[in-house]
Structure formats: structure tokens, C-alpha cells
Motif scaffolding. Structure first.
Motif, PDB file in Angstrom:
ATOM      1  N   UNK A  25       8.295  -3.221   4.636  1.00  0.00           N
ATOM      2  CA  UNK A  25       8.686  -4.627   4.740  1.00  0.00           C
ATOM      3  C   UNK A  25      10.017  -4.767   5.475  1.00  0.00           C
ATOM      4  N   UNK A  26      11.019  -3.971   5.085  1.00  0.00           N
ATOM      5  CA  UNK A  26      12.338  -4.048   5.716  1.00  0.00           C
ATOM      6  C   UNK A  26      12.256  -3.671   7.199  1.00  0.00           C
ATOM      7  N   UNK A  27      11.458  -2.664   7.514  1.00  0.00           N
ATOM      8  CA  UNK A  27      11.313  -2.242   8.907  1.00  0.00           C
ATOM      9  C   UNK A  27      10.684  -3.344   9.752  1.00  0.00           C
ATOM     10  N   UNK A  28       9.625  -3.956   9.244  1.00  0.00           N
ATOM     11  CA  UNK A  28       8.961  -5.025   9.994  1.00  0.00           C
ATOM     12  C   UNK A  28       9.853  -6.250  10.111  1.00  0.00           C
ATOM     13  N   UNK A  29      10.577  -6.578   9.046  1.00  0.00           N
ATOM     14  CA  UNK A  29      11.472  -7.736   9.086  1.00  0.00           C
ATOM     15  C   UNK A  29      12.580  -7.522  10.113  1.00  0.00           C
ATOM     16  N   UNK A  30      13.096  -6.301  10.192  1.00  0.00           N
ATOM     17  CA  UNK A  30      14.125  -6.003  11.189  1.00  0.00           C
ATOM     18  C   UNK A  30      13.570  -6.158  12.603  1.00  0.00           C
ATOM     19  N   UNK A  31      12.343  -5.706  12.825  1.00  0.00           N
ATOM     20  CA  UNK A  31      11.718  -5.837  14.141  1.00  0.00           C
ATOM     21  C   UNK A  31      11.497  -7.308  14.504  1.00  0.00           C
ATOM     22  N   UNK A  32      11.207  -8.127  13.508  1.00  0.00           N
ATOM     23  CA  UNK A  32      10.992  -9.553  13.759  1.00  0.00           C
ATOM     24  C   UNK A  32      12.315 -10.258  14.039  1.00  0.00           C
ATOM     25  N   UNK A  33      13.321 -10.013  13.192  1.00  0.00           N
ATOM     26  CA  UNK A  33      14.581 -10.742  13.339  1.00  0.00           C
ATOM     27  C   UNK A  33      15.324 -10.346  14.606  1.00  0.00           C
ATOM     28  N   UNK A  34      15.130  -9.115  15.081  1.00  0.00           N
ATOM     29  CA  UNK A  34      15.755  -8.709  16.336  1.00  0.00           C
ATOM     30  C   UNK A  34      14.887  -9.071  17.542  1.00  0.00           C
ATOM     31  N   UNK A  53       4.298   5.441  10.899  1.00  0.00           N
ATOM     32  CA  UNK A  53       3.945   6.713  10.269  1.00  0.00           C
ATOM     33  C   UNK A  53       3.509   6.564   8.830  1.00  0.00           C
ATOM     34  N   UNK A  54       2.793   5.469   8.523  1.00  0.00           N
ATOM     35  CA  UNK A  54       2.332   5.216   7.157  1.00  0.00           C
ATOM     36  C   UNK A  54       0.860   4.814   7.209  1.00  0.00           C
ATOM     37  N   UNK A  55       0.274   4.626   6.024  1.00  0.00           N
ATOM     38  CA  UNK A  55      -1.106   4.146   5.957  1.00  0.00           C
ATOM     39  C   UNK A  55      -1.121   2.628   6.145  1.00  0.00           C
ATOM     40  N   UNK A  56      -2.298   2.067   6.245  1.00  0.00           N
ATOM     41  CA  UNK A  56      -2.403   0.623   6.462  1.00  0.00           C
ATOM     42  C   UNK A  56      -2.062  -0.185   5.224  1.00  0.00           C
ATOM     43  N   UNK A  57      -2.225   0.394   4.023  1.00  0.00           N
ATOM     44  CA  UNK A  57      -2.020  -0.376   2.803  1.00  0.00           C
ATOM     45  C   UNK A  57      -0.602  -0.950   2.674  1.00  0.00           C
ATOM     46  N   UNK A  58       0.457  -0.139   2.824  1.00  0.00           N
ATOM     47  CA  UNK A  58       1.796  -0.730   2.721  1.00  0.00           C
ATOM     48  C   UNK A  58       2.095  -1.726   3.835  1.00  0.00           C
ATOM     49  N   UNK A  59       1.476  -1.551   4.993  1.00  0.00           N
ATOM     50  CA  UNK A  59       1.642  -2.522   6.076  1.00  0.00           C
ATOM     51  C   UNK A  59       0.993  -3.843   5.680  1.00  0.00           C
ATOM     52  N   UNK A  60      -0.213  -3.756   5.107  1.00  0.00           N
ATOM     53  CA  UNK A  60      -0.906  -4.965   4.659  1.00  0.00           C
ATOM     54  C   UNK A  60      -0.089  -5.702   3.597  1.00  0.00           C
ATOM     55  N   UNK A  61       0.463  -4.946   2.656  1.00  0.00           N
ATOM     56  CA  UNK A  61       1.273  -5.555   1.592  1.00  0.00           C
ATOM     57  C   UNK A  61       2.540  -6.195   2.178  1.00  0.00           C
ATOM     58  N   UNK A  62       3.153  -5.517   3.141  1.00  0.00           N
ATOM     59  CA  UNK A  62       4.361  -6.057   3.764  1.00  0.00           C
ATOM     60  C   UNK A  62       4.050  -7.336   4.532  1.00  0.00           C
ATOM     61  N   UNK A  63       2.929  -7.361   5.241  1.00  0.00           N
ATOM     62  CA  UNK A  63       2.553  -8.556   6.002  1.00  0.00           C
ATOM     63  C   UNK A  63       2.281  -9.728   5.070  1.00  0.00           C
ATOM     64  N   UNK A  64       1.682  -9.468   3.924  1.00  0.00           N
ATOM     65  CA  UNK A  64       1.437 -10.535   2.957  1.00  0.00           C
ATOM     66  C   UNK A  64       2.748 -11.102   2.426  1.00  0.00           C
ATOM     67  N   UNK A  65       3.703 -10.221   2.161  1.00  0.00           N
ATOM     68  CA  UNK A  65       5.020 -10.683   1.694  1.00  0.00           C
ATOM     69  C   UNK A  65       5.733 -11.473   2.779  1.00  0.00           C
ATOM     70  N   UNK A  66       5.659 -10.999   4.009  1.00  0.00           N
ATOM     71  CA  UNK A  66       6.287 -11.697   5.129  1.00  0.00           C
ATOM     72  C   UNK A  66       5.633 -13.055   5.363  1.00  0.00           C
ATOM     73  N   UNK A  67       4.342 -13.133   5.104  1.00  0.00           N
ATOM     74  CA  UNK A  67       3.648 -14.411   5.198  1.00  0.00           C
ATOM     75  C   UNK A  67       4.160 -15.389   4.147  1.00  0.00           C
ATOM     76  N   UNK A  68       4.340 -14.908   2.924  1.00  0.00           N
ATOM     77  CA  UNK A  68       4.849 -15.751   1.839  1.00  0.00           C
ATOM     78  C   UNK A  68       6.237 -16.285   2.168  1.00  0.00           C
TER      79      UNK A  68
END
Length: 225
Positions: A25-34, A53-68
Motif C-alpha cells: 500500500x505504501x509503495x503504491x501510494x508513493x508512486x501515485x503521489x509522486x 516482487x510480490x503476489x497479486x493478493x497484497x496488491x489487490x488488498x492495497x488497491x481496495x484500500x486505495x479505492x476506499x
């Protein structure tokens, strides 16, 4: 260029320890804000997982949180996309930022000491060097540091907490106009330091209000320039 549109080297390292979903989540948020991930950009789970370098599950969870939280839009049958802020959204956030930071400048002017002024002057010098070198990423980061330092000098924990809630969105809106604001922004910072150093609460408040208003107007003007 990676297939998701990320520049080479833009993908941050995932810090350890901590739950993987939080680090993604933090990695994706940093990529978005920059704006390494641009507003409106399609976010493909498998590609992001591969880059991080991760599986899709934590990415899916992070995207759902970012959507919220309003950073990502999840569209049925289409997938995830970086949110495209409306002019009204930007205006509302930058207006709130003006209120918070004007009060922070007033409080900082009332209680600042020599060490605080030295810290602001150091950031100011670094910011001017970044602008002179056309290093937009550094200028954006230093701009955030400068405002955070004034918030710290204000000494109001509740005000700082509220400001922290909007800080990343302010960076998101500031990045597209950072080069345009450039040198003038740091001149305004310098004038702010002088007012704070003089313990001139009224002038510090006015200058901060004008400074943040200039950023708000620059953001709105970017679409027509």
C-alpha cells in the motif's frame, strides 16, 4: 519504460518489517503521489505484483484500500485506475490547506527560536539549489519538508495531525505545478522565514495565505496553459 508506464527505477523498495499488504500500500501510494503512476492510468494487478516482487493478493488488498481512500477508482469489468482529481476536489483540499498552514505560520512566528529559523534557512537553501538544478522531485520533497517544519514549529499537535491527513494530497496537486512555481515559490518561502524570524504573526499569516493561494491558482491555471 515498464508496461504499466512506470519509469525505470521508480518502483520503491518494500521496507521490512511490517505486514506485506501495508508495505505494498505504501509503495503504491508513493508512486501515485509522486505521479510515477499518472492520474487515469490503468493499474494491472499482475504487472504491479511483478514490479514489486510480490503476489497479486497484497496488491489487490492495497488497491481496495486505495479505492476506499479515494486514490484509486475500481471500475466494474474494467479494473483499477489512478483517480483523476476534479478541479473542485483540488480546490476544496487546497483551500483547507490554506487555513491550516496560515494558522501554523502564525503559531510558528509566536514561538520560534534560533534553531528553528536555522532549520528553515537550511531547507530554503536546498530548495533553491534544487530549482536551479531543475530537480523537480527534490524541489517537491523539499517544499513538503519546509511546510512540515513550519507545522512542527507551530507546536500544535492537533493542527499537525490534521495537516498530515492532507499532506500527501497536497504533494499530489503540487507536483504538476512545481516547475512552474519554481523560483518564485522559494522567494515566498524566504519572505515567510523573515516574518517568522521577526515574530510578526500577522505578516506570517498573510504571507502563508498568499503563498498557498498562489499554488492553488497555479494548479487551476495549468489546464489552460
Amino acid at each position: 519504460m515498464l508496461s504499466t508506464g512506470l519509469p525505470q527505477g521508480a518502483v520503491p523498495k518494500l521496507e521490512r518489517p511490517g505486514p506485506l499488504r501495508d508495505r505494498v500500500y505504501e509503495a503504491l501510494l508513493e508512486l501515485i503521489t509522486t505521479r510515477a503512476l499518472q492520474p487515469g492510468q490503468h493499474l494491472v494487478e499482475s504487472e504491479l505484483a511483478n514490479h514489486l516482487g510480490v503476489s497479486r493478493q497484497p496488491v489487490r488488498e492495497a488497491l481496495q484500500r486505495l479505492n476506499t481512500e479515494g486514490w484509486v477508482d475500481l471500475r466494474p469489468a474494467q479494473g483499477a485506475f489512478v483517480h483523476e482529481p476534479t478541479e473542485e476536489e483540488a480546490d476544496q483540499l487546497l483551500t483547507v490547506r490554506t487555513l491550516l498552514e496560515a494558522e501554523a505560520a502564525r503559531l510558528a512566528a509566536a514561538r520560534v527560536d534560533a534553531a528553528g529559523i536555522d532549520a528553515l534557512l537550511e531547507i530554503q537553501a536546498e530548495g533553491q539549489r534544487a530549482v536551479a538544478g531543475d530537480d523537480v522531485d527534490a524541489a517537491v520533497a523539499l517544499n513538503a519538508r519546509f511546510h512540515a517544519k513550519i507545522m512542527e514549529l507551530a507546536g500544535n499537535a492537533v493542527l499537525a495531525e490534521l495537516a498530515a491527513q492532507v499532506d500527501r494530497r497536497v504533494r499530489w496537486y503540487y507536483t504538476p505545478v512545481a516547475r512552474q512555481r519554481g523560483h518564485q515559490s522559494w522567494i515566498e518561502h524566504r519572505d515567510l522565514i523573515h516574518a517568522i524570524s521577526d515574530h510578526d504573526e500577522q505578516t506570517a499569516t498573510r504571507l502563508m495565505r498568499e503563498h498557498t493561494e498562489h499554488t492553488r491558482r497555479s494548479y487551476h491555471a495549468r489546464a489552460t496553459s
